[in-house]
Enzyme design. Structure first.
Site, PDB file in Angstrom:
ATOM      1  N   GLY A  29       0.779  -1.238   0.000  1.00  0.00           N
ATOM      2  CA  GLY A  29       0.000   0.000   0.000  1.00  0.00           C
ATOM      3  C   GLY A  29       0.808   1.285   0.000  1.00  0.00           C
TER       4      GLY A  29
ATOM      5  N   ASN B  62       1.443   3.072  -2.589  1.00  0.00           N
ATOM      6  CA  ASN B  62       0.696   4.001  -3.452  1.00  0.00           C
ATOM      7  C   ASN B  62      -0.501   4.594  -2.712  1.00  0.00           C
ATOM      8  OD1 ASN B  62       1.780   4.281  -6.243  1.00  0.00           O
ATOM      9  ND2 ASN B  62       1.780   2.048  -6.120  1.00  0.00           N
TER      10      ASN B  62
ATOM     11  N   ASN C 273      -5.991   2.783 -13.017  1.00  0.00           N
ATOM     12  CA  ASN C 273      -4.994   1.814 -12.546  1.00  0.00           C
ATOM     13  C   ASN C 273      -3.608   2.398 -12.733  1.00  0.00           C
ATOM     14  OD1 ASN C 273      -3.949  -0.831 -11.787  1.00  0.00           O
ATOM     15  ND2 ASN C 273      -3.415  -1.091 -13.940  1.00  0.00           N
TER      16      ASN C 273
ATOM     17  N   HIS D 182       0.269   1.258 -13.485  1.00  0.00           N
ATOM     18  CA  HIS D 182       1.081   0.128 -13.949  1.00  0.00           C
ATOM     19  C   HIS D 182       2.552   0.568 -13.977  1.00  0.00           C
ATOM     20  CE1 HIS D 182       2.001  -3.620 -15.925  1.00  0.00           C
ATOM     21  NE2 HIS D 182       2.776  -2.943 -16.753  1.00  0.00           N
TER      22      HIS D 182
ATOM     23  N   ASP E 204     -11.450   0.926 -25.966  1.00  0.00           N
ATOM     24  CA  ASP E 204     -10.893   2.043 -25.207  1.00  0.00           C
ATOM     25  C   ASP E 204     -10.088   1.516 -24.021  1.00  0.00           C
ATOM     26  OD1 ASP E 204     -10.558   4.736 -24.445  1.00  0.00           O
ATOM     27  OD2 ASP E 204     -12.089   4.450 -22.909  1.00  0.00           O
TER      28      ASP E 204
END
Ligand code: GAR
Length: 203
Positions: free
Chosen positions: A15, A17, A110, A112, A153
């Site tokens: 965690g 982020n 998200n 990445h 998309d």
């Protein structure tokens, strides 16, 4: 000011982020949004402790012993209970179905740990991404924040930041630097972008 967009952060592990998002929020960098829920796919996730330390409610929804449909029903129940406007996947390691993603079109982002379209796709997550970048010998990598929508998309990119690869990097040192120099900066920026859009749509 209009009502803030209500944000849920989905996590699975350490965690960091999430911590960056909560710190950014506390220092006023996400003025149009508020993290009101942390949802972990693993009840042991340290991210839940981080949420508690910041006074944000945390719930665990483990996929073990339940179907994908039940798992997502539980997630959706929490999202509804907390009147969530959008979801941030911050190191969330469980797959979400196309149906779930469709229900939340333009409402899931998200992070990445590479410059998409490099080093992404099936099986590419966490440390594996950095191992692949080192194996290829690229000199620059980075992080990407993208929307999680249905194809075509599918992965519309919101933000990217490059990070230099050093000759003596290990996958672990690279992972850490990509987080420090890219992920932790991009995620709060992207959160504010989406929150601003949602709050202006609400007016
Ligand atoms: C981060 O490096 C994130 O980019 C990665 O998992 C880590 C989570 O760390 N996510 C993916 O690989 C998604 N495909 P954290 O729990 O400390 O935030």
């Amino acid at each position: 000011m209009t009502k803030k967009a209500r944000i849920a952060v989905f996590v699975s592990g350490g965690g960091t982020n999430l911590e960056a998002l909560l710190n950014a929020q506390e220092s006023g960098k996400i003025p149009h949004g508020e993290i009101v829920l942390v949802c972990a796919s693993n009840p042991e996730a340290y991210a839940l402790t981080r949420a508690k330390n910041h006074g944000v409610p945390g719930v665990a929804v483990s996929k073990k012993q339940m179907s994908q449909q039940e798992f997502e029903q539980q997630l959706n129940k929490h999202l509804k209970d907390y009147q969530i406007d959008f979801v941030i996947l911050a190191g969330f390691m469980s797959i979400l179905s196309e149906e779930f993603v469709r229900q939340w079109t333009d409402r899931i982002i998200n992070v990445h740990p590479s410059l998409i379209p490099s080093f992404c796709g099936k099986g590419m997550y966490g440390l594996r991404v950095h191992e692949a970048a080192l194996a290829k010998g690229v000199k620059v990598t980075g992080a990407t924040v993208h929307l999680v929508n249905e194809i075509p998309d599918g992965g519309r990119i919101l933000l990217q930041k490059a990070v230099e690869i050093r000759d003596d990097d290990s996958a672990e040192s690279l992972q850490r630097r990509v987080m420090e120099e890219a992920e932790w900066l991009l995620l709060p920026q992207a959160a504010e972008m989406i929150a601003l859009q949602i709050t202006s749509d609400k007016v």
